[in-house]
Design a protein around this motif. Structure first.
Motif, mmCIF file in Angstrom:
data_model
loop_
_atom_site.group_PDB
_atom_site.id
_atom_site.type_symbol
_atom_site.label_atom_id
_atom_site.label_comp_id
_atom_site.label_asym_id
_atom_site.label_seq_id
_atom_site.Cartn_x
_atom_site.Cartn_y
_atom_site.Cartn_z
ATOM 1 N N LYS A 91 -0.718 9.312 13.065
ATOM 2 C CA LYS A 91 -1.744 9.405 14.096
ATOM 3 C C LYS A 91 -2.676 8.198 14.085
ATOM 4 N N SER A 92 -2.879 7.599 12.910
ATOM 5 C CA SER A 92 -3.768 6.447 12.846
ATOM 6 C C SER A 92 -3.076 5.175 12.363
ATOM 7 N N LEU A 93 -2.055 5.313 11.530
ATOM 8 C CA LEU A 93 -1.401 4.144 10.944
ATOM 9 C C LEU A 93 -0.093 3.782 11.629
ATOM 10 N N GLY A 94 0.362 4.619 12.575
ATOM 11 C CA GLY A 94 1.564 4.283 13.327
ATOM 12 C C GLY A 94 2.844 4.636 12.589
ATOM 13 N N ILE A 95 3.959 4.118 13.103
ATOM 14 C CA ILE A 95 5.257 4.413 12.508
ATOM 15 C C ILE A 95 5.349 3.814 11.112
ATOM 16 N N ASN A 96 6.311 4.279 10.372
ATOM 17 C CA ASN A 96 6.591 3.900 8.981
ATOM 18 C C ASN A 96 5.653 4.572 7.986
ATOM 19 N N SER A 97 4.506 5.124 8.432
ATOM 20 C CA SER A 97 3.682 5.921 7.514
ATOM 21 C C SER A 97 4.207 7.348 7.501
ATOM 22 N N PHE A 98 5.513 7.454 7.421
ATOM 23 C CA PHE A 98 6.237 8.717 7.477
ATOM 24 C C PHE A 98 5.847 9.621 6.303
ATOM 25 N N LEU A 124 -0.547 -5.289 3.950
ATOM 26 C CA LEU A 124 -1.259 -6.366 3.269
ATOM 27 C C LEU A 124 -2.545 -6.605 4.041
ATOM 28 N N ASP A 125 -3.678 -6.260 3.429
ATOM 29 C CA ASP A 125 -4.984 -6.318 4.086
ATOM 30 C C ASP A 125 -4.989 -5.527 5.390
ATOM 31 N N GLY A 126 -4.350 -4.354 5.348
ATOM 32 C CA GLY A 126 -4.366 -3.456 6.493
ATOM 33 C C GLY A 126 -3.361 -3.761 7.572
ATOM 34 N N ILE A 127 -2.546 -4.808 7.404
ATOM 35 C CA ILE A 127 -1.545 -5.189 8.403
ATOM 36 C C ILE A 127 -0.165 -4.761 7.904
ATOM 37 N N PRO A 128 0.574 -3.945 8.662
ATOM 38 C CA PRO A 128 1.902 -3.495 8.225
ATOM 39 C C PRO A 128 2.864 -4.663 8.044
ATOM 40 N N ILE A 129 3.634 -4.633 6.952
ATOM 41 C CA ILE A 129 4.608 -5.695 6.688
ATOM 42 C C ILE A 129 6.003 -5.128 6.427
ATOM 43 N N GLU A 140 -19.678 3.635 -3.769
ATOM 44 C CA GLU A 140 -19.079 2.734 -4.742
ATOM 45 C C GLU A 140 -17.742 2.186 -4.284
ATOM 46 N N VAL A 141 -16.866 3.036 -3.756
ATOM 47 C CA VAL A 141 -15.520 2.632 -3.375
ATOM 48 C C VAL A 141 -15.254 3.075 -1.938
ATOM 49 N N VAL A 142 -14.710 2.175 -1.131
ATOM 50 C CA VAL A 142 -14.358 2.483 0.244
ATOM 51 C C VAL A 142 -12.871 2.226 0.437
ATOM 52 N N ILE A 143 -12.178 3.198 1.004
ATOM 53 C CA ILE A 143 -10.755 3.060 1.313
ATOM 54 C C ILE A 143 -10.626 2.434 2.691
ATOM 55 N N THR A 144 -9.981 1.273 2.765
ATOM 56 C CA THR A 144 -9.917 0.508 4.014
ATOM 57 C C THR A 144 -8.585 0.626 4.728
ATOM 58 N N ALA A 145 -7.626 1.343 4.148
ATOM 59 C CA ALA A 145 -6.296 1.427 4.755
ATOM 60 C C ALA A 145 -6.333 2.150 6.100
ATOM 61 N N LYS A 146 -7.224 3.128 6.240
ATOM 62 C CA LYS A 146 -7.324 3.889 7.479
ATOM 63 C C LYS A 146 -8.041 3.075 8.561
ATOM 64 N N LYS A 147 -7.925 3.521 9.818
ATOM 65 C CA LYS A 147 -8.597 2.835 10.911
ATOM 66 C C LYS A 147 -10.107 2.889 10.756
ATOM 67 N N ILE A 148 -10.614 4.016 10.262
ATOM 68 C CA ILE A 148 -12.033 4.149 9.952
ATOM 69 C C ILE A 148 -12.184 4.128 8.434
ATOM 70 N N ILE A 173 -0.862 3.551 20.887
ATOM 71 C CA ILE A 173 -2.276 3.731 21.175
ATOM 72 C C ILE A 173 -2.754 4.962 20.425
ATOM 73 N N PHE A 174 -3.990 4.938 19.984
ATOM 74 C CA PHE A 174 -4.475 6.041 19.149
ATOM 75 C C PHE A 174 -5.950 6.293 19.450
ATOM 76 N N VAL A 175 -6.375 7.498 19.121
ATOM 77 C CA VAL A 175 -7.783 7.863 19.196
ATOM 78 C C VAL A 175 -8.074 8.852 18.066
ATOM 79 N N GLU A 176 -9.221 8.678 17.412
ATOM 80 C CA GLU A 176 -9.633 9.557 16.323
ATOM 81 C C GLU A 176 -11.120 9.871 16.456
#
Length: 639
Positions: free
Chosen positions: A138-145, A102-107, A29-37, A365-368
């Motif tokens: 690990k997946s969203l980079g800096i600022n996701s402190f 915003l739509d998965g792009i850091p602002i 029903e609901v998918v969280i898109t903020a993560k890389k996967i 660079i990241f890997v999951e």
């Protein structure tokens, strides 16, 4: 004590709800898109809040930041009305430590986190808001402190023209127009919005407008999304940055352009190119009125960031493998921030010159690896972040969840990093002084939680702990006037989050309660202000926040939304409403909002009442906020 008992009651209630079946709920029903996967709601190995379009439409919101007020994990510290400026704190973080997307792009703005919520779109264009409550570098980079907030815009809209007209107290008005046009696989949405008010007290007036284009293309195995949008805000900034100068004024101009493509079915790729700029004109003395002799000119800043990101993923017997990179350049032209430059640049928005500049390049660079079965979900990953000024940092982490019947248990552990903003490094003013020798902040975040899902009841409960190292704060000793940034503080935050929702499915001919929601957060830290050193931000956090909301439908076309929030902030502040100033403890705040919607054919009539009981309060010390504010509006859709 009653508050603590109530929250712990809901927490333990969730662990006793272990026998119900999940037959009525689809995990798709609901998918969280903020993560890389992207991940479905019922497998997510972390805590989150989701606000869908229907929920948002029923809330009395005038800005995007108003949507976030309903999350007990968030501390929304407003300066002014209609989202003129909002600071976002997540579980005790500072306003610089939460990733805004915003739509998965850091602002996030490299100038200062005060401008990260300078949105170029209005609330009616938001399809969904995703709040990730745990740090995830690990997946969203800096600022996701401390976590992340992702605002997802509307993608599939019917051919229509939509008009929104709103007016209210203190000369408030809002005029919105958007038009959607579909041609084959291409969906276009053009919008323009303007609002303003005379202000509820001296020097709190504002004017703003936004316009832009959202365009989406959907092919057989591909998607393209374009966001080209613009916002201009002008507002009286009564005591915004220091109560010693109440007649401040500010203008911000924000541009956002991004293009995102998704390709492939088995081997998938999602890539984005983006550009964001934010211009800031800050007047310590509005229009130079009563300016001191030493005040020569206003402050002018233009921050720009641009880059590219790409994420690849594929399925195998070992689950979903994801890897990719982010490359982002951040720079600022200013009259105050940065280092002196020989070639002075013209200010494109004003008749002034920029004589200072700073620049840095961020690469990540990241890997999951995500291994998932019907009941078990395990994510292991790491990122390698490099900054041209601060070098390389490795940020590993893991997330894990296990489901049975209607229950899900989860835990996660992540290491995170944040680099200083240009303001923290370079700012120099009458009451503040930056520090170019700052080091990045580090944190380790841990969660242990449980979710219970059934047809009627959802209960989410999470214990969390965040260890902070080299925390950046504005400090001063009792014998100094200026606040200065330093890596002085190692501080841990820990606490409890609970959310309870009951959905009613019975149908009554007259009155139907659709749902009731209760949420709360308890938060503590292991530090207090010590000796003669004052802390400006790090130790200024919510001790607790409890919220209640309900949605009631009367007959078929009249819907009432009502919410209350109770919150208490840690510590005290120097209160400038007294002469001489005195140290005052933060008081408990009780806020209540109401919205009444009535629909008739293609029209929707509504009444918004914010701060229903006229509470006198502020989110930031000495910055006044409005009491009761009533507005009326109508939306009309031509299809």
């Amino acid at each position: 004590m009653f508050l603590y008992r109530m929250l712990f009651f809901v927490f333990f209630l969730s662990f006793f709800s272990v026998k119900a079946k999940l037959d009525s709920i689809s995990t798709d029903e609901v998918v969280i898109t903020a993560k890389k996967i992207p991940i479905d709601l019922y497998s997510a190995p972390f805590s989150f809040d989701i606000y869908e379009k229907e929920q948002i439409n029923n809330m009395p919101v005038q800005s995007i930041s108003d949507i976030l007020e309903n999350s007990s994990s968030l501390d929304i510290r407003n300066r002014g009305k209609s989202g003129m400026q909002s600071d976002i704190s997540l579980r005790g973080s500072s306003f610089n430590q939460t990733l805004i997307m915003l739509d998965g792009i850091p602002i996030n703005d490299p100038h200062t986190g005060h401008h990260s919520m300078n949105m170029t779109i209005s609330p009616d264009l938001i399809e969904r808001v995703e709040i990730i409550k745990a740090g995830s570098s690990k997946s969203l980079g800096i600022n996701s402190f401390s976590g992340a907030i992702n605002f997802v815009t509307k993608k599939d809209t019917e051919n229509s023209v939509n008009i929104d007209i709103q007016g209210g107290e203190f000369g408030y008005y809002n005029l919105g127009l958007n038009a959607a046009y579909n041609y084959k696989n291409l969906n276009n949405l053009i919008f323009i919005n303007k609002n303003g008010s005379d202000g509820f007290t001296n020097n709190t007036d504002h004017q703003s407008y936004q316009f832009g284009l959202l365009s989406n293309y959907k092919g057989e195995n591909s998607k393209l999304s374009l966001n080209a949008s613009f916002a201009n805000r002008m507002f009286g900034a009564n005591s915004f940055y220091t109560p010693a100068y109440p007649n401040q004024y500010e203008q911000t101009i924000t541009q956002n352009i991004s293009l995102t493509g998704e390709f492939g079915s088995k081997f998938k790729n999602k890539s984005s190119v983006f550009y964001r700029s934010n211009y800031d004109r800050f007047e310590l003395y509005r229009d130079f009125k009563d300016a001191a002799s030493w005040y020569a000119d206003h402050n002018y800043h233009l921050s720009e960031q641009y880059g590219v990101s790409s994420n690849f993923s594929f399925n195998s017997d070992y689950g979903i493998t994801s890897f990719g990179f982010d490359l982002r350049n951040e720079e600022i032209f200013s009259t105050v921030l940065g280092n002196p430059i020989k070639k002075i640049r013209d200010n494109p928005y004003d008749d002034t010159k920029f004589n200072k500049y700073a620049n840095r390049l961020n690469s990540n660079i990241f890997v999951e690896q995500n291994y998932k079965t019907d009941k078990f979900n395990f994510v292991l990953g790491t990122s390698v972040f490099n900054n041209s000024d601060y070098g390389t940092y490795i940020n590993p982490g893991f997330e894990m969840s296990y489901r049975f019947n209607s229950n899900k248990f989860f835990t996660n552990l992540n290491q995170n990093v944040r680099i200083p903003t240009f303001t923290e490094l370079y700012y120099s003013g009458p009451t503040n002084l930056g520090n170019p020798n700052l080091n990045p902040e580090k944190s380790i975040s841990l969660e242990l939680g449980h979710n219970y899902f059934s047809e009627n009841i959802n209960i989410n409960s999470t214990l969390f702990y965040r260890i902070g190292e080299n925390m950046i704060d504005w400090n001063r000793s009792s014998d100094t006037v200026k606040w200065q940034t330093n890596n002085l503080t190692n501080i841990d935050f820990y606490g409890l989050d609970v959310d309870f929702t009951y959905n009613f499915h019975s149908k009554n001919e007259i009155i139907n309660i659709k749902n009731v929601k209760l949420n709360g957060m308890l938060l503590q830290s292991n530090k207090k202000e010590e000796g003669n050193v004052d802390s400006y931000y790090v130790l200024d956090y919510l001790n607790y926040k409890v919220g209640f909301s309900t949605l009631i439908e009367i007959i078929d076309d009249l819907i009432i939304y009502y919410s209350v929030n109770l919150q208490k902030r840690n510590g005290n502040f120097l209160n400038f409403t007294f002469s001489p100033e005195i140290i005052t403890d933060y008081k408990e705040i009780f806020l209540s909002d109401l919205k009444i919607n009535y629909s008739y054919k293609n029209a929707n009539f509504y009444i918004d009442i914010n701060n229903l009981f006229d509470e006198k309060y502020f989110d930031i010390a000495n910055v006044p906020l409005a009491g009761r504010w009533t507005s009326f509006g109508v939306r009309y859709s031509l299809k």
